[in-house]
Every structure is written in C-alpha cells, then in structure tokens.
Write a protein that holds these residues in place. Structure first.
Motif, PDB file in Angstrom:
ATOM      1  N   LEU A  67      30.915  76.512 -58.086  1.00 48.26           N
ATOM      2  CA  LEU A  67      30.634  77.702 -58.985  1.00 48.26           C
ATOM      3  C   LEU A  67      31.502  77.081 -60.149  1.00 48.26           C
ATOM      4  O   LEU A  67      32.258  76.293 -60.484  1.00 48.26           O
ATOM      5  CB  LEU A  67      31.181  78.954 -58.192  1.00 48.26           C
ATOM      6  N   TYR A  68      30.757  78.099 -61.128  1.00 47.39           N
ATOM      7  CA  TYR A  68      31.515  77.952 -62.638  1.00 47.39           C
ATOM      8  C   TYR A  68      32.423  78.869 -62.850  1.00 47.39           C
ATOM      9  O   TYR A  68      32.155  80.092 -62.093  1.00 47.39           O
ATOM     10  CB  TYR A  68      30.218  77.688 -63.663  1.00 47.39           C
ATOM     11  N   LEU A  69      33.621  78.733 -63.316  1.00 44.64           N
ATOM     12  CA  LEU A  69      34.396  79.834 -63.617  1.00 44.64           C
ATOM     13  C   LEU A  69      33.984  81.094 -64.461  1.00 44.64           C
ATOM     14  O   LEU A  69      33.300  80.709 -65.467  1.00 44.64           O
ATOM     15  CB  LEU A  69      35.590  79.223 -64.240  1.00 44.64           C
ATOM     16  N   SER A  70      34.023  82.288 -64.036  1.00 51.70           N
ATOM     17  CA  SER A  70      33.555  83.403 -64.993  1.00 51.70           C
ATOM     18  C   SER A  70      34.531  84.611 -64.506  1.00 51.70           C
ATOM     19  O   SER A  70      35.375  84.644 -63.647  1.00 51.70           O
ATOM     20  CB  SER A  70      32.081  83.802 -64.472  1.00 51.70           C
ATOM     21  N   GLU A  71      34.298  85.670 -65.180  1.00 50.53           N
ATOM     22  CA  GLU A  71      35.152  86.784 -64.935  1.00 50.53           C
ATOM     23  C   GLU A  71      34.587  87.665 -63.806  1.00 50.53           C
ATOM     24  O   GLU A  71      35.077  88.750 -63.606  1.00 50.53           O
ATOM     25  CB  GLU A  71      35.110  87.504 -66.343  1.00 50.53           C
ATOM     26  N   GLU A  72      33.543  87.327 -63.194  1.00 52.49           N
ATOM     27  CA  GLU A  72      32.806  87.985 -62.076  1.00 52.49           C
ATOM     28  C   GLU A  72      33.641  87.729 -60.844  1.00 52.49           C
ATOM     29  O   GLU A  72      34.248  86.626 -60.470  1.00 52.49           O
ATOM     30  CB  GLU A  72      31.533  87.618 -61.918  1.00 52.49           C
ATOM     31  N   PRO A  73      33.692  88.701 -59.976  1.00 55.59           N
ATOM     32  CA  PRO A  73      34.393  88.652 -58.465  1.00 55.59           C
ATOM     33  C   PRO A  73      33.585  87.517 -57.700  1.00 55.59           C
ATOM     34  O   PRO A  73      32.557  87.511 -57.843  1.00 55.59           O
ATOM     35  CB  PRO A  73      34.435  90.188 -58.028  1.00 55.59           C
ATOM     36  N   LEU A  74      34.495  87.033 -56.840  1.00 56.66           N
ATOM     37  CA  LEU A  74      33.682  86.085 -55.899  1.00 56.66           C
ATOM     38  C   LEU A  74      33.063  86.852 -54.931  1.00 56.66           C
ATOM     39  O   LEU A  74      33.621  87.752 -53.880  1.00 56.66           O
ATOM     40  CB  LEU A  74      34.675  85.128 -55.481  1.00 56.66           C
ATOM     41  N   GLN A  75      31.811  86.787 -54.717  1.00 61.70           N
ATOM     42  CA  GLN A  75      31.147  87.458 -53.448  1.00 61.70           C
ATOM     43  C   GLN A  75      30.351  86.650 -52.687  1.00 61.70           C
ATOM     44  O   GLN A  75      29.992  85.539 -53.177  1.00 61.70           O
ATOM     45  CB  GLN A  75      30.253  88.612 -54.157  1.00 61.70           C
ATOM     46  N   THR A 103      38.284  90.335 -57.302  1.00 60.19           N
ATOM     47  CA  THR A 103      37.961  90.068 -55.924  1.00 60.19           C
ATOM     48  C   THR A 103      38.701  90.367 -54.821  1.00 60.19           C
ATOM     49  O   THR A 103      38.096  91.139 -53.715  1.00 60.19           O
ATOM     50  CB  THR A 103      37.879  88.328 -55.673  1.00 60.19           C
ATOM     51  N   ASN A 104      40.122  90.559 -55.401  1.00 56.63           N
ATOM     52  CA  ASN A 104      40.980  91.558 -54.178  1.00 56.63           C
ATOM     53  C   ASN A 104      40.569  92.926 -54.114  1.00 56.63           C
ATOM     54  O   ASN A 104      40.773  93.426 -52.861  1.00 56.63           O
ATOM     55  CB  ASN A 104      42.220  91.347 -54.706  1.00 56.63           C
ATOM     56  N   LYS A 105      40.134  93.501 -55.104  1.00 56.54           N
ATOM     57  CA  LYS A 105      39.627  94.996 -55.093  1.00 56.54           C
ATOM     58  C   LYS A 105      38.761  95.105 -54.053  1.00 56.54           C
ATOM     59  O   LYS A 105      38.443  96.391 -53.549  1.00 56.54           O
ATOM     60  CB  LYS A 105      39.254  95.421 -56.505  1.00 56.54           C
ATOM     61  N   LEU A 106      37.895  94.164 -53.869  1.00 56.06           N
ATOM     62  CA  LEU A 106      36.456  94.192 -53.117  1.00 56.06           C
ATOM     63  C   LEU A 106      37.143  94.058 -51.400  1.00 56.06           C
ATOM     64  O   LEU A 106      36.274  94.343 -50.374  1.00 56.06           O
ATOM     65  CB  LEU A 106      35.625  93.172 -53.355  1.00 56.06           C
ATOM     66  N   GLY A 107      38.232  93.950 -51.345  1.00 54.58           N
ATOM     67  CA  GLY A 107      38.723  93.794 -49.902  1.00 54.58           C
ATOM     68  C   GLY A 107      38.793  92.558 -49.382  1.00 54.58           C
ATOM     69  O   GLY A 107      38.909  92.264 -48.123  1.00 54.58           O
ATOM     70  N   THR A 108      38.111  91.412 -50.400  1.00 55.40           N
ATOM     71  CA  THR A 108      37.988  90.024 -49.752  1.00 55.40           C
ATOM     72  C   THR A 108      39.270  89.274 -49.567  1.00 55.40           C
ATOM     73  O   THR A 108      39.981  89.177 -50.587  1.00 55.40           O
ATOM     74  CB  THR A 108      36.763  89.393 -50.593  1.00 55.40           C
ATOM     75  N   LYS A 109      39.527  88.783 -48.526  1.00 51.31           N
ATOM     76  CA  LYS A 109      40.868  88.078 -48.293  1.00 51.31           C
ATOM     77  C   LYS A 109      40.510  86.546 -48.419  1.00 51.31           C
ATOM     78  O   LYS A 109      40.056  85.829 -47.414  1.00 51.31           O
ATOM     79  CB  LYS A 109      41.444  88.258 -47.212  1.00 51.31           C
ATOM     80  N   LEU A 110      40.917  85.935 -49.751  1.00 51.13           N
ATOM     81  CA  LEU A 110      40.941  84.626 -49.870  1.00 51.13           C
ATOM     82  C   LEU A 110      42.219  83.854 -50.399  1.00 51.13           C
ATOM     83  O   LEU A 110      42.833  84.604 -50.571  1.00 51.13           O
ATOM     84  CB  LEU A 110      39.745  84.464 -50.939  1.00 51.13           C
ATOM     85  N   GLU A 111      42.406  82.461 -49.905  1.00 49.99           N
ATOM     86  CA  GLU A 111      43.447  81.800 -50.218  1.00 49.99           C
ATOM     87  C   GLU A 111      43.065  80.998 -51.537  1.00 49.99           C
ATOM     88  O   GLU A 111      41.955  80.282 -51.557  1.00 49.99           O
ATOM     89  CB  GLU A 111      43.802  80.786 -49.293  1.00 49.99           C
TER      90      GLU A 111
END
Length: 614
Positions: A67-75, A103-111
């Motif tokens: 992916l390319y870096l952007s200000e959009e959340p990761l979905q 991304t954290n606001k969406l409740g997605t737990k990522l490392e």
C-alpha cells in the motif's frame, strides 16, 4: 516493461555488492516482523526500492499486500502486522500517526512497525509522542544509503538535499553522504586520496575524517582499495550547470519525458503509457545515451541499415549456422532500436518548437554575455506565451548567475510578469530563490563568471557534435564547470600539472569554499589520520596507471554531467574510470521544484483541472 535491473558487474568496480547489501538489510527488516504483513510505502521510496528488490522477493518474506502511505484509515486488512517503510521526514511521521489513530477508532487491532530510511530520527519520534501513538509503534531503521542505478551510477535519492543546504540550513544530507561513503569503503577498501572544492564538500571530508577516527583500528584498512581517488563536487560552486538545458540524448530524455528511477514513460496522448527501463542492460541505449542528440538520428539509421543488410545476406545459401546465429542475436536488438526511434521522435517534437529554440538561444546568449536586454525581452515573451514556470525560473537564475545579479531595470518587470502569469502565490517561490542565492538583485560589484569562464574554458566555438573532442558537446558548446573542476583536480599535483594552470588557480579563489587534497592513511599506531597529499606524493606518482575515481556530487548531478564524465574516461590523457555518486539525479526543473512552498504546490494543484495545456 523490460527488467529495471542493470548489469552491475560490468563496471570498473562491481556495484552488485551494494544492491546485495541493500537486499539483505531489507530482508532482515521484513523478517524481524513475524508472519504475514502489509507493507506501506511512501511513494518516493516505492520507486527506487524497485532497484533493490523485486515484488516476488517481498512476498517470499511475508509481504501479503503493498500500500501507499496516506491519511486514510487501514481497512480490509486480513493480517495483524503492518510495516511502514518511509523516509525519516516529519510529514511522513504525521501521516503515519493520523492513519494509526483513524484505524484504531474503527476498532481494528493491528501491530505497527515503522522502519525509517536511512535512519531513525528524534524529530519523528517526537511527532509520535505528541500525537499519542508512540506506544502503538515499534520503531527501527532501514539503513539504505547508496542505490545503484547503473554499473557506474549511485544515488542517495535525497531529492531535497540541495534546497535544504542552501535555504533551510539543514545539513543532514552531508551526514548521510559521509555515512554512505564510509559504507562504500567498508565494501571496497579505503579510498586513498580525497579531493574537493566548496564548503559542503569540505564538511563531508571532515565528517569522513571524524568517522574514521571514531572507528579507530576498526576503520577500513588503507592500501589495496578498489577506488583510488574520491572527488567531492559541491553543487553550490556550480549551480549554473543543472539550470542549463542538457543536449545529450539521455539528458534530453530527462528534460522532455522525465526519467524517474531509471524508467521513462512513453505513449500517445489518451493512450496507455508504456514504461521502459533505461540503463546499460539495453545495449542500444548504452551506445546512444551520452551522444549529442544531433548524432542520435544518424546512429539509429546506421543500426537499422546494418540490420537490413544482414537480413538480405541471411537469405543466401552460403551462410553458415554460426553466422545465422549471430544474425539472430542482432535481431533481438530490433525492439530496442524501434523504442529509441520512438523516443527520439518524441524528443524531436519538443525541441522543434519555437519556444524551446528561444529558450536555448537565451541560454547561449547569457552564457556568452551578449544581448542581456534582448534576453530579458525574450523571457517576457515566453511568459506571455504561458511557457512553463520552471523554464522561466531557470532562465532567470541563469541570468542572475552569469551577470552576478538580475539588472534592476529588468527585475521589476520580470517579477511582475511572473506573478501576473503564474499566480501571486509565487512571491514565496521568488523569495525562496533569492534567499538561496539563486536569484540576486543588482547591488553593485563585478560578476565573477566571466573570469571563471575564461580560465576554465567553459565556452568553446565550433564543437563537433558527432565526433567531439571536449566535454562542451554535452551543452552545445558549454563545458560544465563541475566537470572542469574534476579535470583540474585529477591534473593537480600530477606530472601533467603545469604553469598553464596558474589562471585556473586564480579563478578557484573567486569560487566559493576551500580547495583541498588529502590522503586517508594511518599513523605509526595504525590509527586513522588525514595527511596533506602534497606532503606524501612523489613526483609523477602513479601518473601512468589507470585509476578508478569516485566523483561524489553533493546537491545533485545531471545526466549530461554523467555523460561528460563517461566521455572523459575515453580520453587517453585522463587515464581514469569513473563511478558517479550523487545525492540525487536531477535537472534544473526538478531542482527548482523543491523550492516551491507547500502552499504554492497546493495552489498549483488546485489550478490543474482548468489550466490551459500548452
């Protein structure tokens, strides 16, 4: 698209070790994050990363998605690990922090793991702390320094280095340059002699000395290195050359079609653009790239006629299998010949336009020091015709450099027309160029360019484009000062140095910065020291041996300058094979674009949909 990888083993020093070192470090970084992962790149990294590692290698080491870096959340992420690979810049750290928060606001737990290139910086860490995501990320670095673009070209790809040095006062690129040079010496042995000119060149030399001393007895051993001489070229001593229009084939491909990460795109308007790799793996390109563009057409015609003659001969019954095999091998070059005919036609469409001819005519007149009033009138006319802003700014900067300033009687008119034609937001651009010393207003004093021009023979008449005898063919009669300085550095102190260089020595005094020539050696305890070269050199030492010279351009190098060095290597009196290293492969347009403020860039982008295309 043809393979982007050049043959890195064919040069005077095999640069394949640098690519292998970069691949190994990348693999170690990816493997440090277990399992499948998403790799997020900033767009500037993604281009040159392809010269280090191909996508299949990334997949082998767990990369599930790019992916390319952007200000959009990761979905839609199906794996737990996210790896960021970005340049260590504040804006990248801010984008990462914003993406993680959303991304954290969406409740997605990522490392999250962030690898900064070429090193981790405190300012980026501070951004994460202020944004409240420092505890969410694991920070590391991917220490990629030089990237091999061809068998004789290395680049740090620090695209804003020149602007940072002359405008921002940010010298981090000098540290990266010195660190990259130290790593080269770790791979190929200590470079015995270091020469250079200019304040930033001197700073890099001093950093090299400091780094060697800090390493102590662990510093790369002296003697037996594969590179004998390092010449440090400071762009600030010759800002003029990249502003001028390159007239070699490779230079004009870059000026008109833009070479990015060794690749050019070509295609008719409205059609899908085809990508072509341009490097020494393409033998036709290797033969053409450093020629004056005027010599390219005849050379391509010669190639095509040779194939046609061989084709007719191949029909004869007397041809042996070996001869037919040779002909079949030649046929493989046919697609490359066709490709370069198409590239040459695309270039020709641009350079045959009147505005391009006017631009080159103005450049030549300014370099000659003739008809300044006429040149300013032509620049005004180009603005009336809505010529590209960067072309106009390049001409204004050439005017300023060759005359020591823009004459006051012309400045007010030229400035007003720039703002009226291209937008009042460019008052910031003009101010930045003034602060950087690229645009100066007349304040008295005599220009130094005429004396430097005469001493270094920067302008030559009657240059033979098809069979040149001097580097001046690369700019239609103008010899780049940067390359003349390299020529002088290699002559200085040798048996070829003579009293004829006395005028050059005087001219060197009016060029900014110190001139130096030192040896990297060790003392009686085996500890690294620096020694003046004149104190240790015997008369005519190694004059008759062919040497490998690394020329490091601090602030960028153009393809025409690269071509000039390759031309020099063919001259019997030079007796040198060159490796060209740089902070960035550049031209006048890409160099000046870095001076656009963010607000100016946004204003330009907002105008694009309704802008008039020329």
């Amino acid at each position: 698209m043809s393979t982007p990888f050049p043959n890195l083993t064919s040069g005077s020093v095999p640069l394949s070790r640098i690519r292998e070192d970069g691949r190994r470090s990348l693999v170690e970084a990816l493997d440090s994050v277990r399992g499948k992962k998403v790799l997020v790149l900033d767009r500037k990294v993604s281009g040159f990363l392809g010269l280090i590692a191909e996508v299949p290698l990334l997949k082998e080491h767990g990369v599930d998605r790019l992916l390319y870096l952007s200000e959009e959340p990761l979905q839609g992420i199906e794996v737990r690990s996210v790896v960021y690979l970005v340049r260590s810049r504040i804006e990248n750290a801010q984008l990462i922090a914003q993406q993680i928060l959303l991304t954290n606001k969406l409740g997605t737990k990522l490392e999250y793991s962030v690898f900064f290139m070429p090193r981790r910086t405190m300012v980026c860490e501070k951004v994460f702390q202020e944004e409240g995501v420092f505890a969410d990320v694991t920070l590391a670095e991917y220490p990629l320094d030089f990237i091999p673009f061809d068998s004789d070209i290395l680049s740090l790809e620090l695209d804003t280095a020149y602007k940072e040095l002359v405008l921002d006062g940010d010298t981090s690129s000098l540290y990266y340059t010195a660190r990259g040079l130290m790593r080269l010496q770790g791979l190929y042995g200590t470079i015995g002699q270091v020469k250079g000119k200019g304040p930033h060149a001197l700073a890099v030399k001093n950093l090299l000395t400091l780094m060697r001393k800090e390493m102590g007895t662990k510093a790369p051993r002296t003697g037996g290195g594969q590179i004998e001489t390092l010449v440090l070229v400071d762009r600030t001593v010759d800002p003029l050359t990249p502003l001028c229009t390159q007239l070699t084939y490779e230079g004009l491909v870059d000026e008109t079609l833009h070479i990015k990460n060794g690749v050019v795109q070509l295609g008719a308007e409205g059609q899908k653009q085809q990508k072509f790799a341009l490097n020494s793996a393409d033998k036709v390109y290797q033969e053409l790239r450093d020629l004056s563009f005027a010599a390219v057409g005849p050379k391509l015609s010669e190639r095509a006629k040779s194939l046609q003659t061989d084709y007719k001969g191949s029909k004869g019954p007397e041809r042996s299998l070996a001869e037919l095999k040779d002909f079949a091998a030649q046929l493989k070059s046919l697609p490359n010949i066709t490709r370069h005919i198409n590239l040459a036609e695309a270039i020709n469409r641009v350079i045959s336009r009147q505005n391009f001819r006017d631009r080159v005519t103005v450049e030549q007149s300014l370099l000659d020091g003739h008809s300044i009033d006429g040149c300013c009138e032509t620049i005004e006319t180009l603005m009336y015709q809505n010529e590209d802003l960067m072309t106009v700014l390049r001409l204004l900067c050439i005017l300023s450099h060759t005359q020591a300033s823009v004459p006051r009687k012309h400045w007010d008119v030229l400035r007003r027309e720039v703002l009226h034609t291209y937008g009042h937001e460019h008052v910031l651009t003009l101010a930045a160029l003034q602060d950087a010393g690229l645009l100066k207003l007349q304040q008295g004093g005599r220009p130094t360019f005429p004396a430097v021009k005469k001493a270094f023979r920067l302008l030559l008449d009657n240059v033979n484009d098809t069979d040149p005898t001097d580097i001046a063919y690369t700019y239609a009669g103008y010899a780049p000062l940067s390359i003349r300085l390299v020529e002088h550095a290699l002559r200085r102190g040798s048996s070829e140095g003579s009293s004829k260089d006395s005028a050059v020595e005087e001219a060197l005094k009016v060029i900014p910065g110190a001139t130096f020539d030192v040896l990297q050696t060790v003392d009686e305890h085996g500890l690294p020291v620096e020694q003046a070269a004149s104190a240790a050199r015997g008369p005519g030492a190694r004059d008759k041996n062919r040497r490998v010279v690394l020329v490091m351009f601090i602030g960028g190098v153009t393809f025409a300058e690269v071509g000039a060095l390759r031309f020099l290597s063919t001259r019997p009196e030079v007796r040198s094979d060159f490796i060209i290293a740089t902070t960035k492969l550049t031209n006048g347009t890409s160099m000046l674009e870095t001076f656009l403020e963010d607000v100016v860039t946004e204003a330009i982008l907002s105008k694009q949909p309704g802008s008039v295309q020329t």
